[in-house]
Scaffold this motif. Structure first.
Motif, PDB file in Angstrom:
ATOM      1  N   ILE A  53       0.861  -1.183   0.000  1.00 35.27           N
ATOM      2  CA  ILE A  53       0.000   0.000   0.000  1.00 35.27           C
ATOM      3  C   ILE A  53       0.895   1.230   0.000  1.00 35.27           C
ATOM      4  O   ILE A  53       1.836   1.315   0.794  1.00 35.27           O
ATOM      5  CB  ILE A  53      -0.908   0.002   1.246  1.00 35.27           C
ATOM      6  CG1 ILE A  53      -1.763  -1.276   1.286  1.00 35.27           C
ATOM      7  CG2 ILE A  53      -1.779   1.259   1.290  1.00 35.27           C
ATOM      8  CD1 ILE A  53      -2.287  -1.609   2.660  1.00 35.27           C
ATOM      9  N   GLN A  54       0.612   2.167  -0.845  1.00 40.72           N
ATOM     10  CA  GLN A  54       1.383   3.407  -0.900  1.00 40.72           C
ATOM     11  C   GLN A  54       0.650   4.495  -0.121  1.00 40.72           C
ATOM     12  O   GLN A  54      -0.557   4.677  -0.270  1.00 40.72           O
ATOM     13  CB  GLN A  54       1.575   3.855  -2.351  1.00 40.72           C
ATOM     14  CG  GLN A  54       2.411   2.912  -3.193  1.00 40.72           C
ATOM     15  CD  GLN A  54       3.891   2.988  -2.861  1.00 40.72           C
ATOM     16  OE1 GLN A  54       4.329   3.860  -2.129  1.00 40.72           O
ATOM     17  NE2 GLN A  54       4.669   2.073  -3.420  1.00 40.72           N
ATOM     18  N   ASP A  55       1.396   5.200   0.709  1.00 36.86           N
ATOM     19  CA  ASP A  55       0.794   6.278   1.474  1.00 36.86           C
ATOM     20  C   ASP A  55       1.868   7.301   1.813  1.00 36.86           C
ATOM     21  O   ASP A  55       3.061   7.079   1.562  1.00 36.86           O
ATOM     22  CB  ASP A  55       0.144   5.728   2.754  1.00 36.86           C
ATOM     23  CG  ASP A  55      -0.901   6.666   3.312  1.00 36.86           C
ATOM     24  OD1 ASP A  55      -1.724   7.171   2.531  1.00 36.86           O
ATOM     25  OD2 ASP A  55      -0.888   6.917   4.517  1.00 36.86           O
ATOM     26  N   SER A  56       1.453   8.411   2.402  1.00 44.17           N
ATOM     27  CA  SER A  56       2.420   9.445   2.757  1.00 44.17           C
ATOM     28  C   SER A  56       3.282   9.009   3.934  1.00 44.17           C
ATOM     29  O   SER A  56       2.864   8.215   4.773  1.00 44.17           O
ATOM     30  CB  SER A  56       1.698  10.755   3.084  1.00 44.17           C
ATOM     31  OG  SER A  56       0.745  10.567   4.100  1.00 44.17           O
ATOM     32  N   ARG A  57       4.464   9.554   3.993  1.00 50.60           N
ATOM     33  CA  ARG A  57       5.445   9.180   5.006  1.00 50.60           C
ATOM     34  C   ARG A  57       4.974   9.559   6.410  1.00 50.60           C
ATOM     35  O   ARG A  57       4.321  10.562   6.619  1.00 50.60           O
ATOM     36  CB  ARG A  57       6.774   9.883   4.692  1.00 50.60           C
ATOM     37  CG  ARG A  57       7.876   9.621   5.696  1.00 50.60           C
ATOM     38  CD  ARG A  57       9.151  10.286   5.224  1.00 50.60           C
ATOM     39  NE  ARG A  57      10.236  10.103   6.160  1.00 50.60           N
ATOM     40  CZ  ARG A  57      11.487  10.505   5.951  1.00 50.60           C
ATOM     41  NH1 ARG A  57      11.796  11.134   4.823  1.00 50.60           N
ATOM     42  NH2 ARG A  57      12.429  10.284   6.844  1.00 50.60           N
ATOM     43  N   GLY A  58       5.326   8.724   7.375  1.00 49.78           N
ATOM     44  CA  GLY A  58       4.951   8.933   8.768  1.00 49.78           C
ATOM     45  C   GLY A  58       4.459   7.626   9.339  1.00 49.78           C
ATOM     46  O   GLY A  58       3.460   7.071   8.863  1.00 49.78           O
TER      47      GLY A  58
END
Length: 224
Positions: A53-58
């Motif tokens: 799954i691709q998502d924003s960093r954090g």
């Protein structure tokens, strides 16, 4: 079913070994890797073993996003540099069936046997046993309905697993299991074991007395 959620960012040196081990674990499971924008071969390696799954960093953001895709009734959050026990899924299920809403494993460093690192692991396990506070390298697991009830991981820049543990304690029994999970000593090796340890203790104290995560994150980045 247990949903195994792994937040990653540029972990090509570790991710394949972990995913192979997780794939071989007996028990009903799904493996979800949540990538925060890796620029190395992490994604390509992970896709061989898991749903990516691709998502924003954090880390908090990534773990919450992984949970939104999870189909299991139990969530298990695992760091990419971990080494897991063969009976991990069985232990998690048994612990939950006995009435625990959440828990974590007994920590050890899989790549170092130095005395001070053994001390760090020992005190981490004592903290988890008696104060019921876990950090992410201890392989936190939790019932999905409880995760949803507390709103998941708090969207803060640092100390998200610490606050998550504080929130879990209010909902029911949290258990440290005797079975072990290995973690890498790399942050202690790179930053200096004593320096990193005392920095972590300082961060906990400052957080507990009300210093904002933004200030703590800035302090952490400057010192590191």
């Amino acid at each position: 079913m247990i949903s195994i959620i792994i937040p990653v960012l540029n972990e090509e040196n570790n991710i394949a070994n972990l995913l192979r081990d997780l794939s071989d674990l007996p028990g009903k499971k799904e493996i979800l890797v949540v990538d925060g924008g890796s620029t190395d071969n992490t994604v390509e390696l992970a896709e061989k073993y898991a749903e990516v799954i691709q998502d924003s960093r954090g880390r908090a953001n990534q773990m919450n996003e992984g949970t939104r895709h999870a189909k299991g009734n139990i969530l298990w959050f695992v760091h990419s540099d971990s080494i897991v026990a063969k009976n991990s899924l069985e232990i998690i299920e048994k612990t939950v069936k006995k009435g625990s809403i959440a828990g974590g494993f007994s920590l050890y460093f899989h790549d170092s046997n130095k005395g001070f690192l053994r001390y760090i692991a020992f005190t981490s396990n004592l903290r988890a046993s008696f104060i019921k506070l876990f950090f992410g390298d201890q392989g936190i697991f939790v019932k999905k309905d409880i995760f949803d009830a507390i709103g998941g991981y708090p969207q803060i820049l640092i100390m998200e697993d610490f606050q998550f543990s504080l929130n879990l304690k209010k909902k029911g029994r949290v258990t440290r299991v005797k079975e072990k999970i290995g973690t890498s000593s790399r942050r202690f090796t790179e930053g200096g074991a004593f320096k990193t340890f005392f920095l972590m203790q300082k961060m906990k104290i400052l957080y507990m007395v009300g210093v904002s995560p933004e200030k703590l994150n800035k302090m952490y980045r400057e010192i590191r």
